[in-house]
Design a protein around this motif. Structure first.
Motif, PDB file in Angstrom:
ATOM      1  N   GLN A  76      51.340 -10.246  20.342  1.00 20.17           N
ATOM      2  CA  GLN A  76      51.616  -9.141  21.250  1.00 20.17           C
ATOM      3  C   GLN A  76      51.308  -9.569  22.678  1.00 20.17           C
ATOM      4  OE1 GLN A  76      49.234  -5.443  20.946  1.00 20.17           O
ATOM      5  NE2 GLN A  76      51.229  -4.566  20.441  1.00 20.17           N
ATOM      6  N   SER A 289      68.396   5.825  23.646  1.00 18.86           N
ATOM      7  CA  SER A 289      67.793   5.132  22.501  1.00 18.86           C
ATOM      8  C   SER A 289      68.903   4.873  21.510  1.00 18.86           C
ATOM      9  CB  SER A 289      66.694   5.967  21.862  1.00 18.86           C
ATOM     10  OG  SER A 289      66.273   5.311  20.671  1.00 18.86           O
ATOM     11  N   LEU A 290      69.785   3.985  21.920  1.00 18.14           N
ATOM     12  CA  LEU A 290      70.967   3.696  21.118  1.00 18.14           C
ATOM     13  C   LEU A 290      71.128   2.189  20.963  1.00 18.14           C
ATOM     14  CD1 LEU A 290      73.406   6.260  22.756  1.00 18.14           C
ATOM     15  CD2 LEU A 290      72.593   6.338  20.396  1.00 18.14           C
TER      16      LEU A 290
HETATM   17  C1  FAD Z   1      64.721   5.470  12.335  1.00 19.60           C
HETATM   18  C2  FAD Z   1      65.629   5.086  13.469  1.00 19.60           C
HETATM   19  C3  FAD Z   1      66.913   5.597  13.511  1.00 19.60           C
HETATM   20  C4  FAD Z   1      67.762   5.253  14.557  1.00 19.60           C
HETATM   21  N1  FAD Z   1      69.038   5.724  14.549  1.00 19.60           N
HETATM   22  C5  FAD Z   1      69.932   5.297  15.462  1.00 19.60           C
HETATM   23  C6  FAD Z   1      71.299   5.664  15.403  1.00 19.60           C
HETATM   24  O1  FAD Z   1      71.718   6.445  14.555  1.00 19.60           O
HETATM   25  N2  FAD Z   1      72.147   5.154  16.338  1.00 19.60           N
HETATM   26  C7  FAD Z   1      71.728   4.324  17.307  1.00 19.60           C
HETATM   27  O2  FAD Z   1      72.548   3.868  18.111  1.00 19.60           O
HETATM   28  N3  FAD Z   1      70.426   3.987  17.421  1.00 19.60           N
HETATM   29  C8  FAD Z   1      69.515   4.446  16.517  1.00 19.60           C
HETATM   30  N4  FAD Z   1      68.195   4.083  16.614  1.00 19.60           N
HETATM   31  C9  FAD Z   1      67.732   3.450  17.867  1.00 19.60           C
HETATM   32  C10 FAD Z   1      67.944   1.949  17.941  1.00 19.60           C
HETATM   33  O3  FAD Z   1      67.431   1.354  16.805  1.00 19.60           O
HETATM   34  C11 FAD Z   1      67.271   1.460  19.212  1.00 19.60           C
HETATM   35  O4  FAD Z   1      67.961   1.986  20.322  1.00 19.60           O
HETATM   36  C12 FAD Z   1      67.232  -0.065  19.338  1.00 19.60           C
HETATM   37  O5  FAD Z   1      66.586  -0.625  18.226  1.00 19.60           O
HETATM   38  C13 FAD Z   1      66.514  -0.475  20.625  1.00 19.60           C
HETATM   39  O6  FAD Z   1      66.395  -1.849  20.684  1.00 19.60           O
HETATM   40  P1  FAD Z   1      65.295  -2.568  21.589  1.00 19.60           P
HETATM   41  O7  FAD Z   1      65.525  -4.028  21.387  1.00 19.60           O
HETATM   42  O8  FAD Z   1      65.320  -2.011  22.936  1.00 19.60           O
HETATM   43  O9  FAD Z   1      63.894  -2.124  20.996  1.00 19.60           O
HETATM   44  P2  FAD Z   1      63.243  -2.242  19.498  1.00 19.60           P
HETATM   45  O10 FAD Z   1      64.349  -2.355  18.510  1.00 19.60           O
HETATM   46  O11 FAD Z   1      62.330  -1.123  19.431  1.00 19.60           O
HETATM   47  O12 FAD Z   1      62.494  -3.627  19.585  1.00 19.60           O
HETATM   48  C14 FAD Z   1      61.369  -3.835  20.383  1.00 19.60           C
HETATM   49  C15 FAD Z   1      60.453  -4.835  19.715  1.00 19.60           C
HETATM   50  O13 FAD Z   1      59.401  -5.203  20.609  1.00 19.60           O
HETATM   51  C16 FAD Z   1      58.172  -5.233  19.883  1.00 19.60           C
HETATM   52  N5  FAD Z   1      57.065  -5.090  20.834  1.00 19.60           N
HETATM   53  C17 FAD Z   1      56.605  -3.964  21.419  1.00 19.60           C
HETATM   54  N6  FAD Z   1      55.593  -4.237  22.271  1.00 19.60           N
HETATM   55  C18 FAD Z   1      55.403  -5.570  22.209  1.00 19.60           C
HETATM   56  C19 FAD Z   1      54.486  -6.459  22.867  1.00 19.60           C
HETATM   57  N7  FAD Z   1      53.606  -6.030  23.778  1.00 19.60           N
HETATM   58  N8  FAD Z   1      54.539  -7.780  22.540  1.00 19.60           N
HETATM   59  C20 FAD Z   1      55.433  -8.234  21.637  1.00 19.60           C
HETATM   60  N9  FAD Z   1      56.338  -7.450  21.008  1.00 19.60           N
HETATM   61  C21 FAD Z   1      56.322  -6.130  21.295  1.00 19.60           C
HETATM   62  C22 FAD Z   1      58.326  -4.077  18.913  1.00 19.60           C
HETATM   63  O14 FAD Z   1      57.411  -4.171  17.847  1.00 19.60           O
HETATM   64  C23 FAD Z   1      59.774  -4.278  18.466  1.00 19.60           C
HETATM   65  O15 FAD Z   1      59.856  -5.232  17.440  1.00 19.60           O
HETATM   66  C24 FAD Z   1      67.310   4.393  15.581  1.00 19.60           C
HETATM   67  C25 FAD Z   1      66.009   3.877  15.531  1.00 19.60           C
HETATM   68  C26 FAD Z   1      65.165   4.226  14.496  1.00 19.60           C
HETATM   69  C27 FAD Z   1      63.759   3.653  14.446  1.00 19.60           C
END
Ligand code: FAD
Length: 434
Positions: A76, A289-290
């Motif tokens: 982290q 959040s997509l």
């Molecule tokens: C149950 C659920 C249902 C969903 N349904 C939909 C849907 O129907 N349609 C849709 O479009 N989207 C949906 N989403 C949303 C979509 O999954 C997110 O918009 C997308 O995953 C965002 O991607 P990201 O890479 O920004 O973040 P994330 O996928 O959240 O990835 C971020 C990563 O960073 C890690 N992290 C955090 N802090 C630190 C740190 N300090 N050091 C190292 N690592 C860290 C986290 O653990 C995680 O692994 C859903 C999400 C969930 C959980």
């Protein structure tokens, strides 16, 4: 150049793919704290119901990732020292960066009632949360779900399909009131009840009670005590802005970035659920959040980190989801106002959906196949398509491309208009002309 990416979600991986598309030589380090690495978060809902095996949730094979040629550090990130371009990790090690991407996503807002720290009070952010929910579902018989939006329903349906009795509690008088209209809410609620979910309106949890540090019941504002072995909640999410805040980067609801996904420090970028991205078209900075915008933002950030100047142009947010078994597509702006069951946005949600300017509604269908259009002066501002999906593609194109609907506007707004047929006819005409 030495690139460092924090977060192994879709935004982080897309950034690596973008950097590698123009720079095959530089060093890239990915820091991630999720033991399961990169997987589909939207897919967790189908894992909960048992429709998908956890192995089906990984969009990239080990070989795909190996080809991207990056170092992976499991840990982290705890501090960004911007002056020295150094990152501290919880493993006591440090990593230096030339350009940094913060792609750490968002986290579930906590349920702030007494007893919420008891075992069996659960949220759904990560694969490990889904596994914990399944573990509790195997042991228990009865579950309470609170919250709004897509995730709350996914929790209710997942627990139901695992054989639990499910009580779904809504604080207000209908489901997802600032995105769906009254008819749509009722369609979903009716289906939930038919599936076997017990729905409670005007029901607010004020306390979680338990014995041996485990949840055994929830107390409601009206004094009722509902026995349960598990309480699952989805009341909204909050971008993980802690790292950026400590580093003195500009934040609002998320990390503020310009259209190049760059923060107020030119060597630090942010993308995905954590970023509040500037949209040059509307002049606003917006949270989504997509999955698709997170991937697009990550990719654009990666290109810009590697020296390009590519703007992220936000398309009207679009989601195809399943609400109580009913395929539902939400495009553009569709609602406004408050929803008592959600604090801010939820998973699979966009702030844009609730920024509805003046518009007139055209609608058809009061049962499973329902279509609602938000009609602006010359264009369609948004649409909700429930059930039959044949118009979702044309509508997405019409809204995204701001197509002039003047030729059909009056017909759409006529009483009892067959708006589905009018849209289909218009779309066929557009395709013939091209
Ligand atoms: C149950 C659920 C249902 C969903 N349904 C939909 C849907 O129907 N349609 C849709 O479009 N989207 C949906 N989403 C949303 C979509 O999954 C997110 O918009 C997308 O995953 C965002 O991607 P990201 O890479 O920004 O973040 P994330 O996928 O959240 O990835 C971020 C990563 O960073 C890690 N992290 C955090 N802090 C630190 C740190 N300090 N050091 C190292 N690592 C860290 C986290 O653990 C995680 O692994 C859903 C999400 C969930 C959980």
């Amino acid at each position: 150049m030495n690139y460092v990416i924090i977060g192994s979600g879709v935004a982080g991986i897309a950034a690596i793919e973008a950097i590698r598309s123009i720079d095959s030589a530089s060093s890239i380090t990915l820091i991630g704290d999720d033991p399961y690495g990169f997987y589909s978060r939207p897919g967790l809902a189908y894992y909960l119901t048992g429709e998908l095996h956890d192995k089906a949730l990984f969009p990239r094979t080990a070989e795909d990732l190996r080809k991207l040629n990056f170092f992976y550090l499991r840990g982290q990130a705890t501090k960004i020292l911007r002056a020295g371009h150094i990152l501290e990790l919880d493993t006591q090690s440090t990593v230096s960066y030339g350009r940094l991407l913060i792609a750490v996503g968002a986290q579930a807002l906590p349920l702030e009632v007494p007893g919420a720290d008891l075992e069996g009070v659960l949220k759904l952010d990560h694969m490990s949360d889904a596994k914990l929910i399944l573990k509790h579902a195997r042991r228990g018989k009865s579950a309470v779900v609170v919250g709004g939006g897509i995730t709350a329903l996914e929790l209710a349906e997942g627990l139901l399909s695992r054989g639990m009795r499910v009580h779904y509690l809504l604080r207000g008088d209908r489901y997802w009131s600032n995105v769906l209209d009254e008819h749509e809410s009722r369609i979903i609620e009716h289906r939930l009840q038919e599936e076997g979910v017990t729905l409670h309106h005007h029901a607010e949890v004020i306390e979680v009670t338990g014995g041996h540090a485990k949840v055994s019941a929830v107390r409601l504002l009206n004094g009722q005590l509902l026995k349960c072995d598990l309480l699952a909640y989805a009341i909204g999410i909050r971008p993980r802005v802690g790292l950026a805040k400590q580093a003195g980067l500009a934040i609002d609801r998320g990390i503020l970035v310009n259209e190049y996904l760059q923060t107020n420090d030119p060597d630090v970028f942010a993308a995905g659920d954590v970023a509040q991205a500037y949209d040059p078209m509307s002049g606003r900075s917006i949270l989504d959040s997509l999955w698709t915008p997170a991937r697009q933002q990550g990719f654009t950030a990666g290109l810009n980190m590697a020296g390009e100047k590519t703007a992220y142009l936000k398309a009207p947010p679009f989601n195809v989801t399943r609400l109580a078994g009913l395929t539902t597509t939400i495009i553009g702006t569709v609602g406004r106002g408050r929803d008592d069951d959600l604090v801010g946005i939820a998973r699979g949600d966009s702030e844009t959906w609730r920024q509805l300017p003046d518009s007139i509604v055209a609608q058809t269908g009061f049962e499973v196949n329902r279509l609602r259009l938000l009609v602006g002066e010359k264009t369609l501002l948004g649409a909700i398509v429930m059930g039959d999906q044949k118009l979702s593609f044309p509508l997405e194109k019409m809204i995204t491309n701001n197509m002039d609907i003047s030729p059909i506007r009056e017909r759409l707004l006529a009483p009892n208009a067959r708006i589905g047929d009018i849209v289909a006819e218009y779309w066929a005409g557009v395709n013939t002309r091209h």
